[in-house]
Design a protein around this motif. Sequence first.
Motif, PDB file in Angstrom:
ATOM      1  N   LEU A  20     -52.910  13.190  38.662  1.00 21.58           N
ATOM      2  CA  LEU A  20     -52.365  14.238  37.810  1.00 21.58           C
ATOM      3  C   LEU A  20     -52.034  13.662  36.440  1.00 21.58           C
ATOM      4  N   SER A  21     -52.184  14.509  35.428  1.00 25.36           N
ATOM      5  CA  SER A  21     -51.841  14.134  34.058  1.00 25.36           C
ATOM      6  C   SER A  21     -50.890  15.161  33.470  1.00 25.36           C
ATOM      7  N   CYS A  22     -50.028  14.706  32.608  1.00 26.99           N
ATOM      8  CA  CYS A  22     -49.106  15.599  31.893  1.00 26.99           C
ATOM      9  C   CYS A  22     -49.053  15.151  30.446  1.00 26.99           C
ATOM     10  N   VAL A  23     -49.530  16.024  29.568  1.00 22.91           N
ATOM     11  CA  VAL A  23     -49.483  15.739  28.132  1.00 22.91           C
ATOM     12  C   VAL A  23     -48.238  16.396  27.562  1.00 22.91           C
ATOM     13  N   VAL A  24     -47.488  15.636  26.806  1.00 26.87           N
ATOM     14  CA  VAL A  24     -46.226  16.094  26.245  1.00 26.87           C
ATOM     15  C   VAL A  24     -46.354  16.179  24.729  1.00 26.87           C
ATOM     16  N   SER A  25     -46.017  17.315  24.156  1.00 27.94           N
ATOM     17  CA  SER A  25     -46.096  17.464  22.709  1.00 27.94           C
ATOM     18  C   SER A  25     -44.900  16.804  22.040  1.00 27.94           C
ATOM     19  N   GLY A  26     -45.089  16.332  20.814  1.00 32.15           N
ATOM     20  CA  GLY A  26     -43.971  15.809  20.055  1.00 32.15           C
ATOM     21  C   GLY A  26     -43.859  14.295  20.106  1.00 32.15           C
ATOM     22  N   SER A  27     -43.292  13.741  19.043  1.00 28.30           N
ATOM     23  CA  SER A  27     -43.198  12.289  18.919  1.00 28.30           C
ATOM     24  C   SER A  27     -42.050  11.706  19.717  1.00 28.30           C
ATOM     25  N   ILE A  28     -41.258  12.549  20.391  1.00 24.35           N
ATOM     26  CA  ILE A  28     -40.112  12.045  21.144  1.00 24.35           C
ATOM     27  C   ILE A  28     -40.517  11.442  22.471  1.00 24.35           C
ATOM     28  N   PHE A  29     -41.784  11.591  22.852  1.00 21.68           N
ATOM     29  CA  PHE A  29     -42.201  11.202  24.194  1.00 21.68           C
ATOM     30  C   PHE A  29     -41.804   9.773  24.518  1.00 21.68           C
ATOM     31  N   LYS A  30     -42.025   8.857  23.595  1.00 13.85           N
ATOM     32  CA  LYS A  30     -41.861   7.436  23.924  1.00 13.85           C
ATOM     33  C   LYS A  30     -40.407   7.050  24.178  1.00 13.85           C
ATOM     34  N   ILE A  31     -39.454   7.895  23.782  1.00 11.43           N
ATOM     35  CA  ILE A  31     -38.060   7.560  24.035  1.00 11.43           C
ATOM     36  C   ILE A  31     -37.505   8.374  25.200  1.00 11.43           C
ATOM     37  N   HIS A  32     -38.367   9.158  25.827  1.00 12.96           N
ATOM     38  CA  HIS A  32     -37.927   9.973  26.943  1.00 12.96           C
ATOM     39  C   HIS A  32     -38.293   9.331  28.276  1.00 12.96           C
ATOM     40  N   ALA A  33     -37.387   9.433  29.221  1.00 16.31           N
ATOM     41  CA  ALA A  33     -37.763   9.196  30.607  1.00 16.31           C
ATOM     42  C   ALA A  33     -38.527  10.417  31.093  1.00 16.31           C
ATOM     43  N   MET A  34     -39.440  10.211  32.039  1.00 15.74           N
ATOM     44  CA  MET A  34     -40.269  11.309  32.526  1.00 15.74           C
ATOM     45  C   MET A  34     -40.266  11.333  34.046  1.00 15.74           C
ATOM     46  N   GLY A  35     -40.587  12.478  34.575  1.00 19.15           N
ATOM     47  CA  GLY A  35     -40.648  12.593  36.025  1.00 19.15           C
ATOM     48  C   GLY A  35     -41.710  13.563  36.466  1.00 19.15           C
ATOM     49  N   TRP A  36     -42.163  13.393  37.695  1.00 19.45           N
ATOM     50  CA  TRP A  36     -43.017  14.350  38.379  1.00 19.45           C
ATOM     51  C   TRP A  36     -42.209  14.983  39.506  1.00 19.45           C
ATOM     52  N   TYR A  37     -42.420  16.275  39.678  1.00 19.56           N
ATOM     53  CA  TYR A  37     -41.672  17.042  40.647  1.00 19.56           C
ATOM     54  C   TYR A  37     -42.652  17.927  41.414  1.00 19.56           C
ATOM     55  N   ARG A  38     -42.214  18.439  42.565  1.00 21.12           N
ATOM     56  CA  ARG A  38     -43.080  19.365  43.282  1.00 21.12           C
ATOM     57  C   ARG A  38     -42.238  20.427  43.968  1.00 21.12           C
ATOM     58  N   SER A  70     -47.100   6.476  36.082  1.00 22.71           N
ATOM     59  CA  SER A  70     -47.319   5.590  34.938  1.00 22.71           C
ATOM     60  C   SER A  70     -47.303   6.426  33.663  1.00 22.71           C
ATOM     61  N   ARG A  71     -47.251   5.754  32.525  1.00 22.42           N
ATOM     62  CA  ARG A  71     -47.220   6.475  31.271  1.00 22.42           C
ATOM     63  C   ARG A  71     -48.018   5.730  30.215  1.00 22.42           C
ATOM     64  N   ASP A  72     -48.563   6.490  29.279  1.00 20.51           N
ATOM     65  CA  ASP A  72     -49.270   5.940  28.127  1.00 20.51           C
ATOM     66  C   ASP A  72     -48.610   6.545  26.892  1.00 20.51           C
ATOM     67  N   ASN A  73     -47.750   5.779  26.255  1.00 22.23           N
ATOM     68  CA  ASN A  73     -47.000   6.315  25.117  1.00 22.23           C
ATOM     69  C   ASN A  73     -47.910   6.644  23.932  1.00 22.23           C
ATOM     70  N   ALA A  74     -49.015   5.936  23.806  1.00 23.17           N
ATOM     71  CA  ALA A  74     -49.944   6.212  22.704  1.00 23.17           C
ATOM     72  C   ALA A  74     -50.604   7.580  22.863  1.00 23.17           C
ATOM     73  N   LYS A  75     -50.700   8.045  24.101  1.00 23.02           N
ATOM     74  CA  LYS A  75     -51.339   9.338  24.377  1.00 23.02           C
ATOM     75  C   LYS A  75     -50.331  10.420  24.738  1.00 23.02           C
ATOM     76  N   ASN A  76     -49.041  10.100  24.666  1.00 21.70           N
ATOM     77  CA  ASN A  76     -48.011  11.064  25.058  1.00 21.70           C
ATOM     78  C   ASN A  76     -48.277  11.653  26.431  1.00 21.70           C
ATOM     79  N   THR A  77     -48.688  10.811  27.355  1.00 24.72           N
ATOM     80  CA  THR A  77     -49.123  11.289  28.661  1.00 24.72           C
ATOM     81  C   THR A  77     -48.459  10.491  29.779  1.00 24.72           C
ATOM     82  N   VAL A  78     -48.077  11.213  30.822  1.00 25.55           N
ATOM     83  CA  VAL A  78     -47.569  10.590  32.038  1.00 25.55           C
ATOM     84  C   VAL A  78     -48.510  10.972  33.168  1.00 25.55           C
ATOM     85  N   TYR A  79     -48.765  10.022  34.062  1.00 26.16           N
ATOM     86  CA  TYR A  79     -49.728  10.207  35.146  1.00 26.16           C
ATOM     87  C   TYR A  79     -49.045  10.089  36.508  1.00 26.16           C
ATOM     88  N   LEU A  80     -49.657  10.699  37.496  1.00 31.50           N
ATOM     89  CA  LEU A  80     -49.249  10.509  38.886  1.00 31.50           C
ATOM     90  C   LEU A  80     -50.510  10.276  39.716  1.00 31.50           C
TER      91      LEU A  80
END
Length: 123
Positions: A20-38, A70-80
């Motif tokens: 799974l991929s999640c693209v997050v808009s905005g430059s704040i991504f790299k300072i945010h913790a992220m999570g996957w939920y179901r 995992s996360r890729d801050n350059a792509k503003n994306t978090v993966y599962l």
Amino acid sequence: QVQLVESGGGLVQPGGSLRLSCVVSGSIFKIHAMGWYRQAPGKQRGLVAGITSSGSTNYADSVKGRFTISRDNAKNTVYLQMNSLKPEDTAVYYCNGDRDYVNVLLPRRLSHWGQGTQVTVSA
């Protein structure tokens, strides 16, 4: 307002894998913790995995050893990455995030959810 776009769900047989991929808009991504939920039908939304801005992770007991966040801050994306999938993993999967990792671990504290992506594990 931050936008979250999840993708990568689908129908998979037991024992299969999905990413799974999640693209997050905005430059704040790299300072945010992220999570996957179901959220499965008739159940509350719960944490699957969380990742801090520096890459530390936590997992629900039910997915430990099978799922990897995992996360890729350059792509503003978090993966599962989900391996060895089971029928009980069937749910709609969402991502979300916050500056405070405690809030990421407690999804009832989060708002502004995306559409999610459906994962169905069935033979």
